[in-house]
Design a protein around this motif. Structure first.
Motif, short mmCIF file in Angstrom:
data_model
loop_
_atom_site.label_atom_id
_atom_site.label_comp_id
_atom_site.label_asym_id
_atom_site.label_seq_id
_atom_site.Cartn_x
_atom_site.Cartn_y
_atom_site.Cartn_z
N VAL A 20 0.85 -1.17 0.19
CA VAL A 20 0.04 0.04 0.09
C VAL A 20 0.98 1.10 0.06
N GLY A 21 1.72 1.08 0.71
CA GLY A 21 2.77 2.37 0.91
C GLY A 21 3.53 2.89 -0.33
N VAL A 22 4.04 1.97 -1.13
CA VAL A 22 4.65 2.14 -2.40
C VAL A 22 3.65 2.51 -3.30
N ALA A 23 2.47 1.59 -3.44
CA ALA A 23 1.54 1.97 -4.61
C ALA A 23 1.12 3.24 -4.50
N VAL A 24 0.75 3.55 -3.26
CA VAL A 24 0.16 5.25 -3.28
C VAL A 24 1.27 6.21 -3.23
N PHE A 131 0.25 -0.30 10.80
CA PHE A 131 0.27 1.37 10.87
C PHE A 131 1.41 1.87 10.56
N ALA A 132 2.48 1.33 11.48
CA ALA A 132 3.81 1.93 11.39
C ALA A 132 4.76 1.70 10.09
N VAL A 133 4.31 0.75 9.66
CA VAL A 133 4.96 0.26 8.25
C VAL A 133 4.32 1.03 6.87
N LEU A 136 5.17 4.94 7.81
CA LEU A 136 6.56 5.38 7.30
C LEU A 136 7.24 5.11 5.81
N SER A 137 6.60 4.04 5.42
CA SER A 137 6.96 3.91 3.67
C SER A 137 6.30 4.99 2.91
N LEU A 138 5.15 5.34 3.35
CA LEU A 138 4.08 6.17 2.43
C LEU A 138 4.58 7.52 2.67
N TRP A 142 5.98 9.37 -0.48
CA TRP A 142 5.41 10.47 -0.83
C TRP A 142 5.90 11.78 -0.97
N ASN A 143 6.85 12.06 -0.06
CA ASN A 143 7.66 13.32 -0.17
C ASN A 143 8.85 13.18 -1.11
N LEU A 144 9.31 12.15 -1.26
CA LEU A 144 10.43 12.03 -2.26
C LEU A 144 9.67 12.06 -3.54
#
Length: 239
Positions: A20-24, A131-133, A136-138, A142-144
């Motif tokens: 989820v974090g990488v995709a979004v 929640f944490a993973v 953090l990943s998103l 997202w900011n990068l």
């Protein structure tokens, strides 16, 4: 590891959360391009992602500004979209039960994606890991990608020609659609779309989003009327 209370293996939770974090997170590139294209500087664009960090509100703000909307109206629309995170926080505070010292920092990551991943877990351990993973990943990705998108906006040119202006709403709809499980929720969503799109040509930028928020109370009112009539009919039959 697997929780003794029957939770999912930690590796499975981490895998789903990273997915989820990488995709979004990659859609931050579209936000960076769209924001820079609407007239914001690179630093203003990055500040939005670092401090606001709720994609739908960010896209709503820059979209309204790009359409020529008043900055105050654009900010109001973004604010009302972001209010939903407060309700997420009420649920997650009970589920995660984080220490008081951690809660102010965790609040920054209370968004659609972290809420969805946390609620999908079977126990508190899995919810905390998810929640944490996810957060953090998103947040990092997202900011990068926001920075890269803002820096590359000039090279890309017209965002409308690439369709990047539609990336934000598309991601938001993809996250929202699976959550619409009841008839009332679907009616509210459909009514919001009709109000937003129907009023877009006649109202200043940012205002249609605010008016579309009326869809929820209208749908709830109609549902209440329907249930009231159903109870009345049932009482008549019993008599």
């Amino acid at each position: 590891m697997r929780d003794d209370r029957g939770g999912r293996p930690d590796s499975a939770v981490v895998r789903d959360a990273l997915g989820v974090g990488v995709a979004v997170g990659l859609s931050g590139f579209a936000f960076g391009v769209t924001s820079a294209g609407s007239g914001l500087t690179v630093w203003q664009t990055c500040a939005l992602s670092l401090l606001v960090f709720t994609g739908a509100s960010q896209f709503a703000l820059v979209g309204a500004l790009a359409a020529g909307g008043n900055p105050l109206t654009a900010a109001a629309g973004a604010f009302f979209l972001g209010v939903r995170n407060a309700f997420y926080g009420l649920r997650l505070s009970q589920l995660l039960a984080l220490p008081r010292a951690v809660r102010p920092f965790a609040a920054q990551w209370v968004i659609d994606e972290t809420t969805a991943v946390s609620l999908a877990q079977r126990d508190q351990r899995g919810a905390r890991i998810g929640f944490a993973v996810t957060g953090l990943s998103l947040y990092l990705l997202w900011n990068l990608t926001t920075l890269l998108g803002a820096l590359g906006a000039e090279a890309i040119g017209d965002t409308d020609a690439w369709g990047l202006d539609a990336a934000g709403p598309a991601v938001f709809l993809a996250l929202l659609a699976p959550m619409l499980k009841t008839t009332t929720e679907r009616v509210a969503a459909a009514l919001a779309v009709l109000l937003g799109l129907g009023l877009l040509p006649v109202l200043p930028g940012g205002v249609p989003v605010l008016v579309a928020a009326l869809a929820a109370p209208l749908a709830l009112w109609a549902e209440g009327r329907r249930e009231g009539r159903a109870r009345g009919d049932a009482d008549e039959e019993r008599r």
